[in-house]
Scaffold this active site. Structure first.
Site, PDB file in Angstrom:
ATOM      1  N   LYS A 114      25.111 -12.266  14.838  1.00  0.00           N
ATOM      2  CA  LYS A 114      26.035 -13.186  14.176  1.00  0.00           C
ATOM      3  C   LYS A 114      27.368 -13.156  14.945  1.00  0.00           C
ATOM      4  O   LYS A 114      27.862 -12.083  15.271  1.00  0.00           O
ATOM      5  CB  LYS A 114      26.254 -12.731  12.740  1.00  0.00           C
ATOM      6  CG  LYS A 114      26.782 -13.764  11.807  1.00  0.00           C
ATOM      7  CD  LYS A 114      26.592 -13.314  10.342  1.00  0.00           C
ATOM      8  CE  LYS A 114      26.903 -14.406   9.366  1.00  0.00           C
ATOM      9  NZ  LYS A 114      26.616 -14.024   7.976  1.00  0.00           N
ATOM     10  N   GLU A 121      20.854 -13.216  -7.515  1.00  0.00           N
ATOM     11  CA  GLU A 121      21.645 -13.368  -8.746  1.00  0.00           C
ATOM     12  C   GLU A 121      20.794 -13.145  -9.997  1.00  0.00           C
ATOM     13  O   GLU A 121      21.275 -12.566 -10.988  1.00  0.00           O
ATOM     14  CB  GLU A 121      22.280 -14.760  -8.796  1.00  0.00           C
ATOM     15  CG  GLU A 121      23.450 -14.957  -7.827  1.00  0.00           C
ATOM     16  CD  GLU A 121      23.024 -15.299  -6.422  1.00  0.00           C
ATOM     17  OE1 GLU A 121      21.802 -15.385  -6.165  1.00  0.00           O
ATOM     18  OE2 GLU A 121      23.900 -15.457  -5.551  1.00  0.00           O
ATOM     19  N   ARG A 177      21.356 -20.423 -11.150  1.00  0.00           N
ATOM     20  CA  ARG A 177      19.946 -19.979 -11.027  1.00  0.00           C
ATOM     21  C   ARG A 177      19.632 -18.780 -11.918  1.00  0.00           C
ATOM     22  O   ARG A 177      18.476 -18.415 -12.083  1.00  0.00           O
ATOM     23  CB  ARG A 177      19.585 -19.670  -9.588  1.00  0.00           C
ATOM     24  CG  ARG A 177      20.313 -18.554  -8.948  1.00  0.00           C
ATOM     25  CD  ARG A 177      19.756 -18.203  -7.581  1.00  0.00           C
ATOM     26  NE  ARG A 177      19.470 -19.377  -6.752  1.00  0.00           N
ATOM     27  CZ  ARG A 177      19.006 -19.318  -5.502  1.00  0.00           C
ATOM     28  NH1 ARG A 177      18.778 -18.144  -4.958  1.00  0.00           N
ATOM     29  NH2 ARG A 177      18.760 -20.398  -4.799  1.00  0.00           N
TER      30      ARG A 177
END
Ligand SMILES: Cc1ncc(C[n+]2csc(CCOP(=O)(O)OP(=O)(O)O)c2C)c(N)n1
Ligand SMILES: CC(=O)[C@@H](O)[C@H](O)COP(=O)(O)O
Ligand SMILES: [Mg+2]
Length: 606
Positions: free
Chosen positions: A246, A331, A359
């Protein structure tokens, strides 16, 4: 030097030699660093997939072959080589390129939702569709990050992909070992073993029944192309494990221990006057208060879904590392795990961006609220976030909250009321609580001029006439006070009240509303089923005949733009609200809500 300008779309890529492709990669990196440091956006993720994106578009023929991206924040190189290089300087600007894939922008962009861990499910569906429609000549390629692979949906999809030997999907695992911070849990540990051990041990993917190719150097274009061609030739679901970095190619990003320049802020415009001292960010006010309360509340623990720093939990984690849990981009697990923590006698604080809690609604409803578990949800980025587009606006939480029995919801208007609401929430032991606040600066504190049964009165009517009750929800207090002053100029008496705790609707608010000629509610959230709708219902249930005007966001997906511009475009300004209220009071036209009065932005929302 092979430049971006010399390549016209993905087809042009396939004519390049390998050295030319590598030169092109360098040119793409230059453009990314130059433009994204100016516009702001996801610099690190895109820098990490330049070679991978080129290899994908040289091996597969998009858009016939479908290349899907999980979360979509890493697609800037994809956008650049699919005809949008010239427009790249408009990234995340109003009317400019979206920071995520956009179907309106290109046939090469198929999925727009920026919520993680979804791409393999799309791919599973597409593969089944191609099987049923006979479109078996179209490859389905799904790029998923190691972070997104910690999300439950990804494993639900892998379970199905493994069951479809005759439905080929090329899963490209972009393993850069990080989400924002290093990815946590058993999955990255397993991937690390695959990176370092000889290939005697089977990967989890092979144990599930998928083919596995790799690990492959994700910055070696030749190696990538060979692996992708091999994978495509297998004719069955396969995972190609690519090792990337990254922030690759930009030293400040490579050296950034925080998050490798996951998302960078726009370069501030040159200023002549000294910049005013920034007011505290909502996130920092929350984080500092929670850390301060941690000593006094040993029962408090904090949970994050791979966003410890973005949700302000760093200070708490530094002081209470054993009481802080990063569960990965998960989550749903975070919420039900919090229910478990609460059933174990603790008081969990689940810190999450509002849109990502969508969600985990079922978990909030039936794992937390059904058990009256004392879990506190702290929603950052509630309301219009703006730059990150439709799936990042936190505009559904207030509506979802209305459906949860026993959930108490606070919407602080400033730093002082956020600190107070957090202290009050941690004191609640017989059920869940939720706090929600927007992105950015908390602004100056807005004092109450009086209190009424726990509610803050922010403005009294000069004439004591009870013409209008303006109910301010959360960060809309400044807008409401401006609207009140404008309405008062027309001779009406206006009271502005901030309930602070907005759900369930306070009885005192209903009582107050009964005595006014008109009630107006203002929220930075969806009008449909939101806080205003609940207040309107409560008044009706109390037999009130008081007309109620609810001001909020329309039931639409809002294109990316600046937060203030979007709020204004949907009438959430003092001027718009005042005009609508005065017209309603004057009886001129009470069939029109402000959302219809407001000028629509260019490129009308969906
Ligand atoms: C459901 C959900 N939760 C949180 C986020 C916020 N988020 C955006 S990118 C990201 C990290 C993604 O990590 P990874 O999949 O490894 O991609 P990388 O950034 O490393 O390329 C997170 C947590 C999100 N987009 N969706
Ligand atoms: C891609 C993603 O979901 C996050 O990185 C999001 O862009 C966070 O944005 P802010 O933290 O800038 O609000
Ligand atoms: Mg990653």
């Amino acid at each position: 030097m092979t430049s971006i300008a010399s390549v016209h779309g993905p087809d042009g890529l396939r004519a390049l030699t390998l050295p030319q492709t590598e030169e092109l990669a360098a040119d793409i990196r230059r453009l990314l660093v130059e433009e994204v440091t100016r516009t702001g956006g996801h610099l690190g993720p895109g820098l990490g997939v330049v070679e991978l994106t080129l290899a994908l578009h040289r091996v597969f023929e998009s858009p016939r072959d479908q290349i899907l991206w999980d979360t979509g924040h890493q697609t800037y190189p994809h956008k650049i080589i699919t005809g949008r290089a010239a427009a790249f300087g408009t990234l995340r600007q109003p009317g400019g390129l979206s920071g995520y894939p956009s179907r309106a922008e290109s046939a090469h962009d198929l999925i727009e939702n920026s919520h993680a861990s979804t791409v393999l499910s799309y791919a599973d569906g597409l593969a089944k569709a191609h099987r049923l429609t006979g479109a078996t000549d179209r490859a389905v390629v799904a790029v998923i990050g190691d972070g997104a692979l910690t999300g439950g949906m990804a494993w639900e999809a892998l379970n199905n992909l493994a069951d479809g030997a005759d439905r080929p999907v090329v899963v490209v695992l972009n393993d850069n070992t990080r989400s924002y911070a290093p990815t946590v849990g058993g999955i990255p540990a397993h991937l690390a073993r695959l990176r370092t051990e000889d290939r005697s041990s089977h990967s989890v993917f092979e144990n599930l029944g998928l083919a596995y190719v790799g690990p492959v150097d994700g910055h070696d274009i030749a190696a990538l192309e060979e692996a992708l061609r091999h994978a495509a030739g297998l004719g069955r679901p396969v995972v190609v494990h690519c090792l990337t970095e990254k922030g690759r190619g930009h030293a400040p990003a490579e050296q950034d221990e925080a998050d490798r320049f996951h998302a960078v802020r726009p370069r501030p415009a040159a200023r002549t006057a000294p910049r005013p001292a920034p007011e505290p960010a909502w996130t920092d006010v929350f984080g500092e208060e929670l850390a301060a309360l941690g000593d006094r509340h040993p029962e408090v623990v904090a949970l994050t879904a791979a966003m410890l720093a973005p949700t302000g939990l760093t200070a708490f984690a530094d002081r209470f590392p054993d009481r802080t849990f990063d569960v990965g981009i998960a989550e749903q697990h975070a919420v039900t795990s919090a229910a478990g923590l609460a059933l174990g006698g603790l008081h969990p604080v689940v810190a999450v961006y509002a849109t990502f809690l969508n969600r985990a609604f079922d978990q909030m409803l039936l794992d937390v609220a059904l058990h009256r578990a004392p879990v506190t949800f702290v929603l950052d980025r509630a309301g219009v976030t703006g730059d990150d587009g439709a799936s990042h606006n936190g505009m559904w939480d207030l509506t979802l909250f209305q459906m949860v029995p026993g959930l108490r919801v606070a919407a602080p208007r400033d730093a002082a009321t956020l600190r107070r609401a957090l202290r009050e929430a941690l004191a609640v032991q017989d059920g869940p609580t939720a706090l929600r606040f927007p992105k950015g600066s908390a602004g100056p504190d807005i004092p109450a001029v009086a209190t009424l049964d726990g509610m803050d009165v922010l403005r009294r009517p000069g004439s004591y006439a009870r013409d209008v009750l303006l109910v301010s929800v959360g960060a809309m207090a400044g807008v409401c006070l401006e609207a009140a002053d404008r309405i008062a100029e027309h001779g009406f008496g206006v009271t502005v009240v901030d309930p602070r705790w907005i759900a369930p609707v306070p009885d005192a608010l209903v009582e107050l509303g009964l005595g006014h000629a008109l009630v107006a509610t203002v929220e930075d959230g969806g009008r449909s089923g939101g806080a205003g709708a609940a207040i309107s219902q409560a008044l009706a249930d109390a037999g009130a005949r008081t007309p109620v005007r609810t001001f909020g966001l329309p039931q639409r997906f809002l294109d990316h733009g600046r937060r203030d511009d979007i709020l204004a475009a949907h009438g959430l300004t003092g001027r718009h609200i005042a005009r609508a209220v005065v017209e309603a009071l004057a009886g001129r036209d009470d069939s029109v809500s402000i959302g219809d009065l407001a000028p629509q932005p260019v490129g009308a929302d969906q």
